[in-house]
Design a protein around this motif. Structure first.
Motif: not given
Length: 278
Positions: A143, A42, A45, A139
């Motif tokens: 995404g 995470d 990302a 988030r």
């Protein structure tokens, strides 16, 4: 140590970070337990979202405008702004980290509530001339997305300071601009505001909960304090809980009551101010 205001501007969509973001796992093995860390995937990302060319271009314009929000006229022409943004050439530096904020459930004494919860993820951007900014991501259903760019690097620097000093969970009490680290059963200060709050040697977690309960227990969203529109800030020792206005060392005021008690449940704002340290 001299304090002066530093402005932060939302250059992308401002949202209620934390509340609007998808839930993140929190430990529930006892009152005041530390939140579980965000998974490395995470964080990766979130970093990918923060280093998109369009985002870095916006960061360049943030530096070019001196932190002035996009809805306010800058002091330079559009052409000069474009040239300054290109010259800033910002790049991400250091780690991307989760940013934890004092948890309303902890303040009210909810069983198992951790002292803090994840508000957003931050990455530090550095301009060619050394100026820094924090890029905030949250988030959602599609995404990770960038929601704010803030001057300086507190959101990355204080977690790094906590890690270098022995580990633990760094978290912020934004109502008084204080940063702490939860290490074992103690809440220890990471900045001058936190030292003024809990002393140089810190306090136990139980003592800290009593402290923040006294400060904010009757000022949470939905309270009479909130309904009266008094959520614009909080000064330790103030009977009303309202922040002093202006002057060096004053508790920074924030549009949208972000720095006020409403920050305990997360909020976004168009213009922010915090105290710089030097």
């Amino acid at each position: 140590m001299t304090a002066f205001p530093r402005y932060l501007a939302t250059v992308l969509l401002a949202v209620a970070v934390g509340v609007a973001a998808a839930p993140l796992a929190l430990a529930a093995d006892g009152a005041g337990a530390a939140p579980e860390p965000i998974a490395g995937a995470d964080l990766a990302a979130a970093r990918t979202a923060a280093r998109e060319p369009a985002v870095l271009d916006r960061v360049g314009h943030f530096f070019a405008r001196g932190g002035i929000a996009p809805n306010r006229p800058p002091a330079i022409s559009p052409a000069d702004e474009n040239r300054a943004a290109a010259a800033a050439a910002p790049q991400l530096a250091g780690d991307t980290v989760a940013v934890y904020t004092l948890n309303a459930g902890f303040v009210t004494g909810t069983a198992g509530a951790p002292v803090a919860r994840v508000d957003f993820v931050a990455s530090k951007a550095v301009a060619a001339d050394g100026r820094t900014a924090s890029v905030w991501t949250v988030r959602d259903g599609t995404g990770w997305r960038v929601v704010n760019i803030a001057s300086g690097g507190d959101e990355v620097d204080y977690p790094a300071k906590a890690a270098a000093g022995g580990g633990g969970t760094a978290f912020r009490e934004p109502q008084i601009n204080a940063w702490y680290v939860l290490r074992g059963d103690r809440v220890l200060p990471l900045d001058d505001e936190a030292v003024r709050s809990v002393g140089a040697s810190g306090v136990t977690l139980a003592a800290y909960r009593q402290l923040v309960h006294r400060r904010y227990g009757d000022k949470l969203p939905g309270s009479a304090y909130d309904r009266a529109g008094e959520g614009g800030g909080y000064a330790p020792g103030s009977a009303s809980g309202a922040a002093p206005e202006g002057g060096a060392g004053a508790v920074p005021a924030v549009a949208g009551a972000v720095l006020g008690v409403a920050a305990l449940v997360g909020a976004g704002a168009a213009v922010r101010r915090r105290t710089a340290r030097r």
